[in-house]
Design a protein around this motif. Structure first.
Motif, PDB file in Angstrom:
ATOM      1  N   ILE A  24      25.179 -29.656  19.993  1.00 44.57           N
ATOM      2  CA  ILE A  24      23.786 -30.091  20.170  1.00 44.57           C
ATOM      3  C   ILE A  24      23.180 -30.303  18.788  1.00 44.57           C
ATOM      4  CG2 ILE A  24      21.507 -29.482  21.072  1.00 44.57           C
ATOM      5  CD1 ILE A  24      22.917 -27.669  23.106  1.00 44.57           C
ATOM      6  N   PRO A  44      16.991 -20.923  28.442  1.00 45.39           N
ATOM      7  CA  PRO A  44      17.201 -19.613  29.062  1.00 45.39           C
ATOM      8  C   PRO A  44      17.934 -18.627  28.164  1.00 45.39           C
ATOM      9  CG  PRO A  44      18.706 -21.221  30.001  1.00 45.39           C
ATOM     10  CD  PRO A  44      17.759 -21.981  29.103  1.00 45.39           C
ATOM     11  N   ALA A  45      18.618 -19.125  27.156  1.00 45.34           N
ATOM     12  CA  ALA A  45      19.331 -18.247  26.241  1.00 45.34           C
ATOM     13  C   ALA A  45      18.513 -17.927  24.986  1.00 45.34           C
ATOM     14  CB  ALA A  45      20.668 -18.881  25.839  1.00 45.34           C
ATOM     15  N   LEU A  47      17.684 -19.852  22.382  1.00 38.87           N
ATOM     16  CA  LEU A  47      18.363 -20.299  21.164  1.00 38.87           C
ATOM     17  C   LEU A  47      17.481 -21.088  20.216  1.00 38.87           C
ATOM     18  CD1 LEU A  47      21.773 -21.374  22.710  1.00 38.87           C
ATOM     19  CD2 LEU A  47      21.078 -19.154  21.800  1.00 38.87           C
ATOM     20  N   TYR A  48      16.320 -21.532  20.690  1.00 38.70           N
ATOM     21  CA  TYR A  48      15.400 -22.274  19.825  1.00 38.70           C
ATOM     22  C   TYR A  48      14.308 -21.335  19.341  1.00 38.70           C
ATOM     23  CZ  TYR A  48      17.371 -26.634  21.668  1.00 38.70           C
ATOM     24  OH  TYR A  48      18.209 -27.656  22.013  1.00 38.70           O
ATOM     25  N   PHE A  57      17.713 -23.423  15.299  1.00 37.94           N
ATOM     26  CA  PHE A  57      18.552 -23.508  16.489  1.00 37.94           C
ATOM     27  C   PHE A  57      19.949 -23.025  16.139  1.00 37.94           C
ATOM     28  CE2 PHE A  57      21.675 -25.972  18.997  1.00 37.94           C
ATOM     29  CZ  PHE A  57      21.363 -25.479  20.248  1.00 37.94           C
ATOM     30  N   LEU A  63      24.437 -21.857  27.054  1.00 28.28           N
ATOM     31  CA  LEU A  63      24.926 -21.752  28.430  1.00 28.28           C
ATOM     32  C   LEU A  63      25.297 -23.109  29.015  1.00 28.28           C
ATOM     33  CD1 LEU A  63      22.239 -19.194  29.625  1.00 28.28           C
ATOM     34  CD2 LEU A  63      24.603 -18.720  28.915  1.00 28.28           C
ATOM     35  N   CYS A  65      23.549 -25.480  30.072  1.00 28.65           N
ATOM     36  CA  CYS A  65      22.780 -25.799  31.277  1.00 28.65           C
ATOM     37  C   CYS A  65      22.172 -27.201  31.209  1.00 28.65           C
ATOM     38  CB  CYS A  65      21.673 -24.769  31.487  1.00 28.65           C
ATOM     39  SG  CYS A  65      20.408 -24.753  30.198  1.00 28.65           S
ATOM     40  N   THR A  67      19.254 -28.034  30.084  1.00 22.02           N
ATOM     41  CA  THR A  67      17.798 -28.065  30.248  1.00 22.02           C
ATOM     42  C   THR A  67      17.103 -28.688  29.044  1.00 22.02           C
ATOM     43  OG1 THR A  67      17.967 -26.070  31.596  1.00 22.02           O
ATOM     44  CG2 THR A  67      15.781 -26.646  30.759  1.00 22.02           C
ATOM     45  N   CYS A  68      17.517 -28.314  27.853  1.00 19.85           N
ATOM     46  CA  CYS A  68      16.879 -28.886  26.655  1.00 19.85           C
ATOM     47  C   CYS A  68      17.133 -30.385  26.573  1.00 19.85           C
ATOM     48  CB  CYS A  68      17.353 -28.165  25.400  1.00 19.85           C
ATOM     49  SG  CYS A  68      19.132 -28.248  25.092  1.00 19.85           S
TER      50      CYS A  68
END
Ligand code: SF4
Length: 94
Positions: A24, A44-45, A47-48, A57, A63, A65, A67-68
């Motif tokens: 990412i 959810p983790a 990380l940001y 980051f 994960l 996922c 979402t980001c």
């Protein structure tokens, strides 16, 4: 049996981190603070992070996922891919 917290549940996952390739890419100097704060809140983790120097980051613990990516592709998130084969998260039940 003790109640499982989110941290407990995340702690049983295993990660095979590709230290050569971050899957990412993030615009660490993104100027829209509202957009940055949305990504900080939604991961959810966790990380940001955001501070006076911009966005921090760390993809360790991702994960995958997406979402980001959905929330902020071409804004804070400049590129998003799954990790290369055999790398990334291995979900486990406790
Ligand atoms: S893919 Fe999910 S866990 Fe990974 S950085 Fe994005 S929001 Fe966080």
């Amino acid at each position: 049996m003790a109640k499982m917290t989110i941290d407990n549940k995340l702690g049983v996952n295993r990660f095979n981190v590709d230290e050569e390739n971050c899957h990412i890419q993030v615009d660490k100097q993104h100027a829209d603070h509202d957009e940055v704060n949305r990504v900080v809140r939604i991961c959810p983790a966790g990380l940001y992070k955001a501070d006076d120097d911009g966005v921090r980051f760390d993809y360790l613990g991702c994960l995958e996922c997406g979402t980001c990516r959905i929330l902020s592709q071409d804004k804070v998130v400049s590129q998003w891919d799954f990790p290369q084969g055999s790398f990334g998260v291995n979900f486990r039940k406790s």
